[in-house]
Design an enzyme around this catalytic site. Sequence first.
Site, PDB file in Angstrom:
ATOM      1  N   ASP A  70       0.772  -1.072  -0.124  1.00 47.17           N
ATOM      2  CA  ASP A  70      -0.015   0.021  -0.039  1.00 47.17           C
ATOM      3  C   ASP A  70       0.829   1.271   0.068  1.00 47.17           C
ATOM      4  O   ASP A  70       1.912   1.473   0.904  1.00 47.17           O
ATOM      5  CB  ASP A  70      -0.872  -0.190   1.320  1.00 47.17           C
ATOM      6  CG  ASP A  70      -2.013   0.947   1.326  1.00 47.17           C
ATOM      7  OD1 ASP A  70      -2.367   1.604   0.188  1.00 47.17           O
ATOM      8  OD2 ASP A  70      -2.617   1.355   2.437  1.00 47.17           O
ATOM      9  N   HIS A  71       0.655   2.180  -0.942  1.00 49.74           N
ATOM     10  CA  HIS A  71       1.495   3.472  -0.970  1.00 49.74           C
ATOM     11  C   HIS A  71       2.780   3.329  -1.037  1.00 49.74           C
ATOM     12  O   HIS A  71       3.560   3.931  -0.208  1.00 49.74           O
ATOM     13  CB  HIS A  71       1.005   4.256   0.184  1.00 49.74           C
ATOM     14  CG  HIS A  71      -0.420   4.750   0.245  1.00 49.74           C
ATOM     15  ND1 HIS A  71      -0.830   5.936  -0.700  1.00 49.74           N
ATOM     16  CD2 HIS A  71      -1.474   4.381   1.000  1.00 49.74           C
ATOM     17  CE1 HIS A  71      -2.086   5.994  -0.664  1.00 49.74           C
ATOM     18  NE2 HIS A  71      -2.635   5.344   0.448  1.00 49.74           N
TER      19      HIS A  71
ATOM     20  N   GLU B 131      -1.548   6.149  -8.761  1.00 51.01           N
ATOM     21  CA  GLU B 131      -2.363   7.313  -8.280  1.00 51.01           C
ATOM     22  C   GLU B 131      -2.132   8.511  -8.750  1.00 51.01           C
ATOM     23  O   GLU B 131      -1.107   8.862  -8.936  1.00 51.01           O
ATOM     24  CB  GLU B 131      -1.994   7.201  -6.540  1.00 51.01           C
ATOM     25  CG  GLU B 131      -2.853   8.437  -5.962  1.00 51.01           C
ATOM     26  CD  GLU B 131      -2.840   8.478  -4.487  1.00 51.01           C
ATOM     27  OE1 GLU B 131      -2.532   7.208  -3.661  1.00 51.01           O
ATOM     28  OE2 GLU B 131      -2.695   9.515  -3.826  1.00 51.01           O
TER      29      GLU B 131
ATOM     30  N   ASN C 220     -10.297   0.511  -0.135  1.00 42.61           N
ATOM     31  CA  ASN C 220      -8.968   0.324   1.167  1.00 42.61           C
ATOM     32  C   ASN C 220      -9.410   0.779   2.461  1.00 42.61           C
ATOM     33  O   ASN C 220     -10.203   1.904   2.577  1.00 42.61           O
ATOM     34  CB  ASN C 220      -7.838   1.268   0.706  1.00 42.61           C
ATOM     35  CG  ASN C 220      -7.178   0.870  -0.512  1.00 42.61           C
ATOM     36  OD1 ASN C 220      -7.523   0.159  -1.312  1.00 42.61           O
ATOM     37  ND2 ASN C 220      -5.928   1.423  -0.808  1.00 42.61           N
ATOM     38  N   VAL C 221      -9.498  -0.135   3.371  1.00 46.92           N
ATOM     39  CA  VAL C 221      -9.811  -0.076   4.751  1.00 46.92           C
ATOM     40  C   VAL C 221      -8.621  -0.160   5.722  1.00 46.92           C
ATOM     41  O   VAL C 221      -8.091  -1.332   5.843  1.00 46.92           O
ATOM     42  CB  VAL C 221     -10.756  -0.926   4.942  1.00 46.92           C
ATOM     43  CG1 VAL C 221     -11.390  -0.860   6.511  1.00 46.92           C
ATOM     44  CG2 VAL C 221     -12.065  -0.712   4.078  1.00 46.92           C
TER      45      VAL C 221
ATOM     46  N   THR D  12      -8.227   2.146   9.157  1.00 44.42           N
ATOM     47  CA  THR D  12      -8.875   2.718  10.267  1.00 44.42           C
ATOM     48  C   THR D  12     -10.026   2.061  11.031  1.00 44.42           C
ATOM     49  O   THR D  12      -9.940   1.840  12.146  1.00 44.42           O
ATOM     50  CB  THR D  12      -9.237   4.281  10.258  1.00 44.42           C
ATOM     51  OG1 THR D  12      -8.101   5.221   9.455  1.00 44.42           O
ATOM     52  CG2 THR D  12      -9.735   4.960  11.533  1.00 44.42           C
TER      53      THR D  12
HETATM   54  P1  13P Z   1      -8.549   4.475   6.190  1.00 45.89           P
HETATM   55  O1  13P Z   1      -7.294   4.309   7.168  1.00 45.89           O
HETATM   56  O2  13P Z   1      -9.111   5.974   6.151  1.00 45.89           O
HETATM   57  O3  13P Z   1      -9.457   3.382   6.143  1.00 45.89           O
HETATM   58  O4  13P Z   1      -7.733   4.372   4.760  1.00 45.89           O
HETATM   59  C1  13P Z   1      -7.006   3.207   4.447  1.00 45.89           C
HETATM   60  C2  13P Z   1      -6.611   3.465   3.134  1.00 45.89           C
HETATM   61  O5  13P Z   1      -6.808   4.251   2.230  1.00 45.89           O
HETATM   62  C3  13P Z   1      -5.108   2.495   2.873  1.00 45.89           C
HETATM   63  O6  13P Z   1      -4.464   2.947   1.653  1.00 45.89           O
END
Ligand code: 13P
Length: 297
Positions: A91-92, A143, A236-237, A239
Amino acid sequence: MSKIYHNKLVNAREMVKAAHEGKYAIGHFNINNLEWAKAILEAAQESNTPTIIATSEGAIKYMGGLKTIVGMVNGLLDDLNITVPVALHLDHGQSLEMAKKCIEAGYSSVMFDGSHLPYEENIAKVKELMDFANEHEVSVEAEIGSIGGEEDGVVGEGELGDPNQAAEMSTTGISMLAAGIGNIHGKYPEWWKTLSFETLQDLQAACNMPMVLHGGSGIPQDQVKKAIELGISKINVNTELQLAFRDATRTYVEAKKDLDDEAKGFDPRKLLAPGFKALKNTFVELTQMFGCYGKAK
Ligand code: 13P
């Protein structure tokens, strides 16, 4: 062509393609440790749901490194007899070096987030990554624009994506495209009202490919559904799972169960159990909302 990743992993290309055609979204869940990985894999298997397990660069450092993560996830795939499609995704990723390292270590999918770079540089790097990724059958996410807020040190202003850039990115061979559409990482602030559906519509018309909604925690259900309708195929989750774990653990501690020495309430296998269960329940709720629940063939 040579795949490096475990034979039980898949890349995310077919998953998000099927989601795009079928108008649902695959859940991408960030993991932090064994409990996260195991909860997501168990819930995915029990519900027959294809899924993406992701690690940010911060989480990679936190867990010790790539070898540990790949070893843990691959081990769980075998030990838990996982048969549903699972992708292990960066991720990122902030650099090509990091994306390549993940591919070499056994990831089946990577995001190169060049949103902090001038666009020309961003797309040049995406193109450069594609050769290596294709050679190893790894899916790539890019992105444009940026996601507002902060996640693991990645900060974005929340610039909206540009349709011309979306169109150009779609010709690079990437499997999915993330874009700023008014979404924010972390908890949505009080003042936040809505995603920019107009932007999403323009971007989707321009690229006609699976798009990714970052900051998937806490977006009202009607907006999630509308976003999927307009071309979001991966959500994407991070939090939301953390909050679910926090709440369940808090309840356990507030009931002073951790202080019950007789029952060994201090044993991490007991202390972390309510949070673990909450992770699984949240996976089920979210994947039902995203429409990917039960979608493994
Ligand atoms: P949240 O933490 O807001 O769910 O975002 C997760 C995310 O976008 C990971 O790339």
